[in-house]
Design an enzyme around this catalytic site. Sequence first.
Site, short mmCIF file in Angstrom:
data_model
loop_
_atom_site.label_atom_id
_atom_site.label_comp_id
_atom_site.label_asym_id
_atom_site.label_seq_id
_atom_site.Cartn_x
_atom_site.Cartn_y
_atom_site.Cartn_z
N ARG A 82 50.30 33.91 40.60
CA ARG A 82 49.84 34.68 41.76
C ARG A 82 50.20 33.93 43.03
NH1 ARG A 82 43.79 36.30 41.19
NH2 ARG A 82 44.58 37.70 39.57
N ARG A 151 39.43 32.68 47.69
CA ARG A 151 40.71 33.30 47.34
C ARG A 151 41.43 33.82 48.59
NH1 ARG A 151 40.69 35.06 42.01
NH2 ARG A 151 39.62 33.54 40.72
N LYS A 217 34.64 32.14 41.61
CA LYS A 217 35.54 32.57 42.68
C LYS A 217 34.75 33.07 43.89
CE LYS A 217 37.16 35.80 39.77
NZ LYS A 217 37.78 37.00 39.18
N LYS A 219 35.31 35.42 47.64
CA LYS A 219 36.29 36.30 48.29
C LYS A 219 35.85 36.70 49.70
CE LYS A 219 38.04 37.97 43.94
NZ LYS A 219 38.32 39.10 43.05
N CYS A 439 44.44 48.80 38.07
CA CYS A 439 44.68 47.38 37.84
C CYS A 439 45.81 47.21 36.84
CB CYS A 439 43.42 46.70 37.34
SG CYS A 439 43.06 47.14 35.62
N CYS A 445 47.13 41.59 30.68
CA CYS A 445 45.78 41.10 30.92
C CYS A 445 45.02 40.91 29.61
CB CYS A 445 45.02 42.07 31.83
SG CYS A 445 43.34 41.49 32.09
N CYS A 484 39.02 47.42 32.23
CA CYS A 484 37.76 46.82 31.78
C CYS A 484 36.81 46.78 32.98
CB CYS A 484 38.00 45.42 31.20
SG CYS A 484 38.05 44.11 32.45
N CYS A 488 38.95 45.02 38.92
CA CYS A 488 40.03 44.48 39.76
C CYS A 488 40.64 45.49 40.73
CB CYS A 488 41.12 43.88 38.88
SG CYS A 488 40.53 42.49 37.90
FE1 SRM Z 1 40.85 40.48 38.90
C1 SRM Z 1 40.17 38.57 36.20
C2 SRM Z 1 44.00 40.89 37.93
C3 SRM Z 1 41.60 41.68 41.97
C4 SRM Z 1 37.52 40.96 39.50
N1 SRM Z 1 41.93 39.78 37.35
C5 SRM Z 1 41.47 38.97 36.36
C6 SRM Z 1 42.62 38.50 35.46
C7 SRM Z 1 43.14 37.22 36.00
C8 SRM Z 1 42.33 38.46 33.95
C9 SRM Z 1 41.84 37.17 33.34
O1 SRM Z 1 40.90 36.55 33.85
O2 SRM Z 1 42.41 36.80 32.31
C10 SRM Z 1 43.63 39.68 35.72
C11 SRM Z 1 45.10 39.36 35.50
C12 SRM Z 1 45.80 40.58 34.97
C13 SRM Z 1 47.27 40.47 34.93
O3 SRM Z 1 47.84 40.49 33.82
O4 SRM Z 1 47.89 40.39 35.98
C14 SRM Z 1 43.20 40.14 37.09
N2 SRM Z 1 42.52 41.03 39.81
C15 SRM Z 1 43.71 41.23 39.21
C16 SRM Z 1 44.69 41.94 40.13
C17 SRM Z 1 46.13 41.49 39.93
C18 SRM Z 1 44.54 43.45 39.93
C19 SRM Z 1 45.62 44.31 40.48
O5 SRM Z 1 46.00 45.21 39.74
O6 SRM Z 1 46.04 44.13 41.61
C20 SRM Z 1 44.07 41.57 41.49
C21 SRM Z 1 44.59 40.27 42.05
C22 SRM Z 1 43.96 39.96 43.36
C23 SRM Z 1 44.57 38.80 44.10
O7 SRM Z 1 45.69 38.94 44.56
O8 SRM Z 1 43.89 37.79 44.28
C24 SRM Z 1 42.62 41.41 41.10
N3 SRM Z 1 39.76 41.10 40.49
C25 SRM Z 1 40.27 41.68 41.62
C26 SRM Z 1 39.23 42.33 42.36
C27 SRM Z 1 39.40 43.14 43.63
C28 SRM Z 1 39.25 42.27 44.85
O9 SRM Z 1 39.15 41.06 44.77
O10 SRM Z 1 39.25 42.85 45.93
C29 SRM Z 1 38.05 42.14 41.64
C30 SRM Z 1 36.66 42.72 41.99
C31 SRM Z 1 36.02 42.06 43.14
C32 SRM Z 1 35.19 40.90 42.68
O11 SRM Z 1 35.75 39.83 42.46
O12 SRM Z 1 33.99 41.08 42.52
C33 SRM Z 1 38.40 41.36 40.48
N4 SRM Z 1 39.14 39.83 38.03
C34 SRM Z 1 37.87 40.19 38.39
C35 SRM Z 1 36.94 39.65 37.44
C36 SRM Z 1 35.40 39.84 37.46
C37 SRM Z 1 34.73 38.83 38.28
C38 SRM Z 1 33.23 38.94 38.19
O13 SRM Z 1 32.57 38.75 39.18
O14 SRM Z 1 32.71 39.17 37.10
C39 SRM Z 1 37.71 38.95 36.47
C40 SRM Z 1 37.18 38.18 35.24
C41 SRM Z 1 36.66 36.84 35.59
O15 SRM Z 1 36.75 36.34 36.69
O16 SRM Z 1 36.08 36.25 34.66
C42 SRM Z 1 39.08 39.09 36.87
FE1 SF4 Z 2 42.33 42.99 33.46
FE2 SF4 Z 2 39.99 44.12 33.61
FE3 SF4 Z 2 41.07 43.12 35.79
FE4 SF4 Z 2 42.08 45.29 34.75
S1 SF4 Z 2 40.00 45.07 35.57
S2 SF4 Z 2 43.27 43.51 35.40
S3 SF4 Z 2 41.77 44.98 32.59
S4 SF4 Z 2 40.44 41.95 34.05
#
Ligand code: SRM
Ligand code: SF4
Length: 574
Positions: A82, A151, A217, A219, A439, A445, A484, A488
Site C-alpha cells: 500500500r 494511517r 490503527k 484514521k 472493497c 484478501c 466481510c 473497508c
Molecule cells: Fe481495510 C483489513 C483493504 C479501507 C477496515 N483492509 C484490510 C485488509 C488489509 C485485510 C487483512 O487485514 O488481511 C484488506 C486488504 C485487501 C486486499 O487484498 O487488498 C483491506 N481496506 C482495504 C482497502 C484496500 C479497501 C478498498 O477496496 O479500497 C482500503 C485501503 C485503505 C487505505 O488506503 O489505507 C481499506 N479498511 C478500510 C476502511 C475504510 C476507511 O478507512 O475509510 C475501513 C473501515 C474504517 C475503519 O477502519 O473503521 C477498513 N480493514 C478494516 C478492518 C476492520 C478494522 C476494525 O476496526 O475492526 C480490517 C481488519 C483488521 O484491521 O483487523 C481491515
Molecule cells: Fe477484505 Fe473484508 Fe476489507 Fe473487503 S471488507 S477488503 S473482504 S477485510
Amino acid sequence: MSNNHLLSTNSAPHSDVEEIKRRTNYLRGNLEEALKDPITGAITEDENRLMKFHGSYMQDDRDLRNERNKQKLEPAYQFMLRVRAAGGVVTSEQWLAMDSVARKYGGDTIRLTTRQSFQLHGVIKWNLKKTIREVNDAMLSTLAACGDVNRNVMCNPNPYQSEVHEQVFEWATKISNHLDPQTRAYHEIWLDGEKVADSQEGVEQEPIYGLVYLPRKFKIGIAVPPSNDVDVYSQDLGLIAIVDNENKLQGFNVIVGGGMGMSHGDPKTYPQIAKSIGFCRPEQVIDVAEKIVTIQRDYGDRAVRKHARFKYTIDDRGLEWFKDELTNRLGWKLDEAKPFSFDHNGDRYGWVKGSNGKWHYTLFIQNGRIKDEEGLQLFTGLREIAKLHISDFRLTPNQNLIIGNVSTQKKKKLEELLHTYGMTDGSYYTALRRNSMACVALPTCGLAMAESERYLPSLIEKVEPMLKEIGLLEEDIVVRMTGCPNGCARPMLAELAFIGKAPGKYNMYLGGGFRGERLNKLYKENIGEAEILDSLRPILARYAKERNPGEHFGDFTIRAGYVKETTDGMNFHA
Ligand code: SRM
Ligand code: SF4
C-alpha cells in the site's frame, strides 16, 4: 512525553501483537533476514504483523489455494503493498513510477483505495525490496500505510477547487507528517540506510508513539463542506473545515470515535459514527490531533484487539471523560462546534474549473481498479496522460481519480486521450453505478467471506433494468459492498449495502444517510442474488412512487418502515 503507555502495557494484560511490537525494536525485527530467505516465498506470522507497519501484507491467491493444496504445493504467497500520499495527490512523475512498479512487479494493475492510496497486489517476496525502493525514489512511501499507527490522512482531493481547499490540503499534509513514525527501521530495511544503535529504553525513537505504538490503527479525515466525500463520520478523528462569509478558513469542527469494523453476530463489536466535541483554529489542529492520538495510545485496549479501536475507548469511558482528558492534555478547551452542512458523500464527476484557473476532470473508475480491458484501457491511457506531464493525479475517497491542474490550452489534448482509451466521467453509466463502491475482497484478501469487487458490477447490471423500468436510472443511490464486516468500503454508511457472509451470500442493509451521516441497519440476512433482487424490486418501486420531493432512498426506507433508524453505533444491531 508521558510514559504511561509503556508502564501500563508492561504490567497490564496485552495481546500477542503488543508482544511482537515490543520485541521488534521500533519495527526492525528479523525482516531483513526473512526477506533474503530463499527457501520460501512466505514470512512468519510475527514478521507479517511487523510488515504491516511497513505498508505490506502477506497474502496468497485464494483462487489457486485448492489446486495448490491438491498438488501439495505451498500456497501462492505474494504481498500486497500500500502506497500512501496525504490527500491522495501525486505528480505525473509519481504516477509513472507507480505505473512502472505495477508493470514490473504487480501484474499490470493498480488498485485505488477507499483512503486515497494505491495498492499493488501479487508482489513476490524477492521483489519487495526493489518495489519499495522504487516507490521511495519517487518520493512516495509505504511506511505507516498499514499497522497500529495513524494511517493515510484523507482530505478532499482537489486543493485548487478553492483557496480553502488548498489550505485544508496543506493542513492534511502537516498532520500526516507530524504523526509519521520516526523510527529509522524503514530506511535501514528497505533503503539500506545507516543502522541506528539498538535503543529499547532510554533513547526515544518515537516521540509520539513510544515503543509499542498505538493499540490499533488510527484514521484521520478532513471534510470540506458541503462535500462529505471523506466520510468524515467514519474516522477515528474527523475534522470538518469551517469557512466564514468571506470564504476564509476559520478552523475545524472536531469529531471523534468513528469506525466501521464489526464481526457478524457479535454485538460487542459495532460500527460507530464520530461525535462532535468542539472547534479549533487551524494553527491548533496539529496539537489537537497529537493529543487525541496520545489519549488513544494510553487508554486504548491493548489486551483485546477486537476492542482496541478508539471508538471503544470513547464509548467505554464516555465522551465527557474524553473531553476532560483532552482539555487537560491541551491545557486549553475547544470552542463550541460551529454550524455547517453536507450535501453528499460521493464524488462530482467530469470537468471543474479551479480557483487557480486550471481544469480538473474526475474520472469514474469502477471500484478503483486500474487495468486494461476490451474497450477501456485505463492502465495504458493513464500512463499516456502522465507521459504528457500536463496534469497531476488525485485519488478520491470514493476510489475514483481526478486528472488535475490542466491548462485550458492542454484540455483538448487530454480530452482526445480520454476518448482514445475509452475513459469516462461515468455519465453514460447509471447513477447507481456511479455511486457504487466495493472493497477488494477475493482473491487477495485473506479475510473475505464473499466476493465484492468482482461481483458488485454484475449485481448492479441486474438491478439496472429494474431501475429503468421504474424510472430511477438517474437517481443517486449510494450502494456499497464488502466481502466481510470489516467495512473497508464503508458499507455501513451506504443507503443500500451488502456485506459478505459466505460465498454468494450477503447481509443486506438499508437506511444509511445520503450525506454519510447515519449508519444503516440490517434488513435481510444471508441472502443470495435471487433474493437480493426479489427484495429490492418492491422497495425501489415504492420509492419511485411514494417518495417525497427530494427524499433520498435511505431516508425513505426508514419512513416506509423497512428498517428502524440507527441513531448511534451502539444500537446498530438492535
Ligand atoms: Fe481495510 C483489513 C483493504 C479501507 C477496515 N483492509 C484490510 C485488509 C488489509 C485485510 C487483512 O487485514 O488481511 C484488506 C486488504 C485487501 C486486499 O487484498 O487488498 C483491506 N481496506 C482495504 C482497502 C484496500 C479497501 C478498498 O477496496 O479500497 C482500503 C485501503 C485503505 C487505505 O488506503 O489505507 C481499506 N479498511 C478500510 C476502511 C475504510 C476507511 O478507512 O475509510 C475501513 C473501515 C474504517 C475503519 O477502519 O473503521 C477498513 N480493514 C478494516 C478492518 C476492520 C478494522 C476494525 O476496526 O475492526 C480490517 C481488519 C483488521 O484491521 O483487523 C481491515
Ligand atoms: Fe477484505 Fe473484508 Fe476489507 Fe473487503 S471488507 S477488503 S473482504 S477485510
